[in-house]
Motif scaffolding. Structure first.
Motif, PDB file in Angstrom:
ATOM      1  N   THR A  15       0.807  -1.215   0.000  1.00 55.15           N
ATOM      2  CA  THR A  15       0.000   0.000   0.000  1.00 55.15           C
ATOM      3  C   THR A  15       0.843   1.269   0.000  1.00 55.15           C
ATOM      4  N   LEU A  20      -8.858  -4.018   0.056  1.00 57.28           N
ATOM      5  CA  LEU A  20      -7.985  -3.364   1.040  1.00 57.28           C
ATOM      6  C   LEU A  20      -8.158  -3.926   2.438  1.00 57.28           C
ATOM      7  N   GLN A  21      -9.141  -4.815   2.613  1.00 59.87           N
ATOM      8  CA  GLN A  21      -9.400  -5.400   3.921  1.00 59.87           C
ATOM      9  C   GLN A  21      -9.480  -6.915   3.803  1.00 59.87           C
ATOM     10  N   PRO A  24     -13.908   0.596  -3.114  1.00 54.32           N
ATOM     11  CA  PRO A  24     -13.226  -0.582  -2.586  1.00 54.32           C
ATOM     12  C   PRO A  24     -14.167  -1.786  -2.529  1.00 54.32           C
TER      13      PRO A  24
END
Length: 272
Positions: free
Chosen positions: A197, A239-240, A252
């Motif tokens: 990231t 992203l999770q 996202p």
């Protein structure tokens, strides 16, 4: 489809046994040479003149990656020496080529995966580079990574950890970072990124569990876990962490459903 064959698995661990994958490849090559005489010399030099799958694969990879300062003979010796000494790589080669044959409708034969499919070829060069990285030969491993990127458009760091029975469909634009891990029986489409990231160091890339299907141009960023048998839709930005058997999509990405197939990576059904 794609479930390991016990007879095949046992032959991988016993040099006295026959090699059904190699036998099938040689049979296919003979038939193709008869159908297309103009390619008979190609099939002879690429497959029929070799006595095992590792030699044929080393030959094919060396000729794809050679350049004036990186000779095919040197590359072939390096590839074959690593493969012949590593039973794990020998097993991975066969489970990977079976994955292509089973899951990719464009893969007409074992021969076509071995000789033409850059997703398969780039994955096998990564496996050699990974072994070299583990031996402390990091400069050579990184040189192979660079060459894979130049020739195939696939960038896999040699320190990444990738399981068996992997399909890298098309391959173009796939990026797999240094601390990424991928479990067994995972399928990745073109343009997939397993990246970081930002400028963080250390353990910074995704951990993808067994049976996951990742759609085209999906990006998974950061040190997050993707659970078993997850389906990630094309173009998603993850992203999770994702819990097992989830379907995620969006930018996202969010959970939009549950996977009903035990291994979405094997059925390759992306429209659920």
């Amino acid at each position: 489809m794609g479930i390991p064959n016990p007879a095949l698995d046992s032959s991988l661990h016993n040099s006295e046994c026959l090699d059904p994958i190699w036998d099938a490849i040689r049979k296919e090559a003979k038939l193709e040479a008869e159908k297309e005489p103009i390619l008979s010399s190609f099939f002879y030099s690429s497959i029929l003149s070799h006595n095992c799958l590792e030699k044929a694969l080393a030959f094919a990879l060396a000729n794809r990656l050679q350049k004036p300062t990186l000779l095919a003979t040197q590359l072939m010796d390096t590839f074959f020496n690593v493969m012949k000494q590593d039973k794990g790589i020998q097993q991975s080669i066969r489970l990977d080529i079976q994955a292509f044959k089973d899951r990719d409708p464009a893969c007409l034969s074992y021969c076509s995966a071995l000789l033409y499919m850059k997703g398969f070829q780039s994955l096998q060069v990564y496996r050699v580079a990974h072994a070299l990285w583990g031996q402390g030969r990091k400069i050579l491993a990184l040189a192979l990574q660079s060459r894979i990127s130049e020739v195939f458009g696939v960038d896999i760091h040699p320190a990444a950890k990738i399981g068996d029975g992997i399909l890298v469909d098309h391959g173009t634009g796939v990026v797999i970072g240094e601390t990424a891990t991928i479990g067994n029986r995972v399928s990745l489409m073109q343009g997939v990124t397993l990246g970081g990231t930002g400028k963080e160091t250390g353990n910074r890339h995704p951990k993808v569990a067994e049976g996951v299907l990742i759609g085209a141009h999906a990006s998974i960023l950061g040190n997050i876990r993707i659970g078993e048998c997850v389906m990630i839709a094309a173009g998603s930005l993850v992203l999770q962490e994702v819990s097992p058997h989830s379907i995620v999509a969006g930018v996202p990405a969010k959970v939009i459903g549950r996977v009903h197939d035990h291994y979405p990576s094997l059925t390759m059904q992306q429209g659920n």
